[in-house]
Design a protein around this motif. Structure first.
Motif, PDB file in Angstrom:
ATOM      1  N   ASN A   1       0.992  -1.228   0.062  1.00  0.00           N
ATOM      2  CA  ASN A   1      -0.032   0.000   0.005  1.00  0.00           C
ATOM      3  C   ASN A   1       0.860   1.282  -0.080  1.00  0.00           C
ATOM      4  O   ASN A   1       0.595   2.272  -0.764  1.00  0.00           O
ATOM      5  CB  ASN A   1      -0.831   0.178   1.325  1.00  0.00           C
TER       6      ASN A   1
ATOM      7  N   ALA B   1       1.153   4.349  -2.955  1.00  0.00           N
ATOM      8  CA  ALA B   1       0.783   5.494  -2.623  1.00  0.00           C
ATOM      9  C   ALA B   1       1.950   6.517  -2.941  1.00  0.00           C
ATOM     10  O   ALA B   1       1.782   7.748  -3.440  1.00  0.00           O
ATOM     11  CB  ALA B   1       0.871   5.786  -0.842  1.00  0.00           C
TER      12      ALA B   1
ATOM     13  N   GLY C   1       3.571   9.387   0.673  1.00  0.00           N
ATOM     14  CA  GLY C   1       2.333   9.802  -0.129  1.00  0.00           C
ATOM     15  C   GLY C   1       1.089  10.418   0.710  1.00  0.00           C
ATOM     16  O   GLY C   1       1.539  11.013   1.706  1.00  0.00           O
ATOM     17  N   ASP C   2       0.164  10.822  -0.084  1.00  0.00           N
ATOM     18  CA  ASP C   2      -1.091  11.653   0.381  1.00  0.00           C
ATOM     19  C   ASP C   2      -1.334  10.767   1.845  1.00  0.00           C
ATOM     20  O   ASP C   2      -1.359   9.570   1.888  1.00  0.00           O
ATOM     21  CB  ASP C   2      -1.847  11.767  -0.284  1.00  0.00           C
TER      22      ASP C   2
ATOM     23  N   GLY D   1       1.259   9.006   4.945  1.00  0.00           N
ATOM     24  CA  GLY D   1       0.698   7.826   5.369  1.00  0.00           C
ATOM     25  C   GLY D   1       1.663   7.226   6.514  1.00  0.00           C
ATOM     26  O   GLY D   1       2.409   7.112   6.594  1.00  0.00           O
TER      27      GLY D   1
END
Length: 519
Positions: free
Chosen positions: A423, A427, A457-458, A506
């Motif tokens: 994940n 991201a 990442g966001d 994140g």
């Protein structure tokens, strides 16, 4: 057997007459116009099982009922004619149920239940119109009482089918019959049935002076049964209550009370109980399907971990196999060859053990616990991701792991780390080159091992974090939304917790109980 249909037909004939005799209460004009007709439910179940072959036994049972229970109130010719009409009418109703609902799906969902209810209500009332009109034409029912007789007969059939058919239908289905048998031996089954009888006695007291203002207390055992055992429990309670009502009426010779009111109240109980039971069964079915889906997803996710685990024994097997070829080519048959063959056997056993663990997890969700150091977990999973990190230009930082060990199923915990790193990689791939970074940290937090995966990442909003661990919720176009659900389930099964933090980048963390000693 030369006549395989003879035994069930004989059993049906005897049971039909018994039901007819027991429920011959408050008859209108001495005819088979009573407030409750469970024999109709028995006939419909028999028709659903055997089809048109049920017509002759049903016709014989209708005629015998008029002869043995009611003493031929319409004469022999009238009895034969009305029995033929009822057989045709009930047969059409049975065929409608067969075509509309098929096999064992009648009480498996709310949709099929509503459809069954509408067909039964319409069919019994239409049949009542034809039957009572025939009786009026024969002079057995005054035309002035036609409407009252239609309502009494149609409502009696409808109540009998609604109250009795669910239990009877489940008794003829082997799987449902096994479930009923299992439920019958449970203490709670005895408890809610006893409570139902007690509440019925407490509410009505002596049936001669019954008042219905406290009838709602009967919902207590019904809701208990339906919420615990679904439709099976509701069917048991409703049927027992119906038998108890008729027994009270017969025992007190209360032929002058309004039994139809009691039957209407019991029909309401039945509908409420079956609805609750079906909802409970549906929710359990969805939960089982979700559990199976999660297990399938876990098997898919574990395939990557298995590929890594099997890579080493497979590589070793190839190396030892080559060594055996060289030794045999040299004519070596001593200790070196035996040692190489022994190593091959060990590596093949290791590969088989890995496959067995996947099979056990796929079937039962079983875990194989072992003591694993934090550094081993961390290093092994990062090593698997290094080619992907290099391909996408991701900077990876791995903090030094503490000297802690955990008692876990290593494949499953690696699956959690794999999901979180995958994940994180998805991201940061959206970020420009040079701004892609992922960090993995293992820490000793109060004697527990905490892993943290952070990425550039966001981050998550409060709203997104609230739905993050719901099944089938995914921000990826190709995602199933099961990875994080599965990961949290695995961590919780190991006695830990997994969560995400709301931030501008994140952050995912999970904690596992640690052993007292390190590696």
């Amino acid at each position: 057997m030369r006549f395989p249909f003879l035994l069930p037909a004989t059993g049906f004939f005897a049971a039909y007459l018994l039901f007819d005799w027991i429920t011959y209460v408050e008859p209108l004009l001495g005819l088979n116009i009573t407030p409750w007709n469970p024999d109709t439910a028995l006939g419909l179940v028999f028709w659903l099982v055997y089809g048109r072959r049920a017509a002759l036994p049903w016709y014989a049972a209708l005629v015998a009922g008029d002869v043995l229970v009611r003493g031929l109130p319409g004469g022999l010719a009238g009895t034969l004619l009305t029995a033929a009409w009822l057989t045709c009418g009930y047969g059409l109703l049975g065929e409608c149920l067969r075509r509309a609902l098929g096999g064992g799906t009648i009480f498996s969902s709310r949709t099929s239940f509503y459809r069954w209810l509408m067909i039964v209500a319409a069919g019994t009332m239409l049949n009542a119109v034809g039957h009572i009109s025939l009786l009026a034409w024969l002079g057995l029912v005054p035309w002035a009482d036609w409407l009252r007789a239609v309502w009494r007969f149609g409502f009696g059939d409808m109540v009998g089918v609604v109250v009795s058919m669910p239990l009877l239908w489940k008794l003829v289905n082997p799987q449902d019959r096994a479930r009923l048998r299992e439920a019958a031996w449970k203490p709670e089954t005895v408890g809610y049935l006893a409570l139902a009888i007690f509440v019925l006695w407490a509410v009505f007291g002596y049936i001669m002076t019954a008042e219905f203002k406290h009838f709602y207390f009967l919902f207590l055992p019904l809701i208990w049964a339906a919420s615990r055992q679904g439709v099976h429990g509701a069917a048991l309670v409703v049927f027992v209550l119906q038998l108890a009502i008729v027994a009270l009426v017969r025992a007190n010779h209360a032929d002058n009370i309004t039994v139809s009111e009691l039957q209407m109240l019991d029909a309401v109980l039945a509908l409420v109980g079956f609805f609750i039971g079906i909802v409970v069964d549906e929710r359990r079915q969805v939960a089982e399907e979700l559990k199976q889906t999660l297990r399938l997803a876990a098997a898919g996710e574990m395939a990557a971990a298995l590929a890594h685990e099997l890579n080493q024994p497979m590589t070793a097997l190839a190396v030892y196999g080559k060594a055996c070829e060289h030794l045999l080519a040299r004519g070596e048959a001593g200790d070196l060859l035996k040692n190489a063959i022994g190593q091959m056997i060990n590596e093949s056993a290791r590969a088989a053990e890995v496959v067995r663990r996947l099979r056990d997890f796929f079937r039962t969700g079983a875990m194989q616990l072992e003591s694993v150091g934090a550094a081993t977990l961390q290093a092994g999973i990062v090593q698997q991701f290094r080619p992907q990190f290099a391909e996408h230009g991701v900077q990876v930082s791995v903090a030094e792991a503490p000297a802690l060990a955990v008692q876990v199923d290593r494949l499953q915990v690696e699956l959690v780390l794999r999901n979180l790193l995958a994940n994180a990689l998805d991201a940061v791939r959206m970020r420009p080159a040079g701004q892609r970074s992922i960090s993995l940290m293992a820490e000793n937090i109060g004697g527990k091992l905490r892993f943290t995966v952070e990425d550039s990442g966001d981050g998550l909003t409060q709203q997104a974090a609230g739905r993050l661990f719901e099944p089938f919720v995914s921000t990826k176009a190709s995602g199933m939304g099961l990875g994080l659900v599965l990961s949290r389930s695995i961590v919780e099964a190991h006695g830990g917790t997994l969560w995400a933090e709301v931030a501008d980048h994140g952050i995912f963390r999970f904690i596992l109980p640690a052993l007292d000693s390190g590696e």
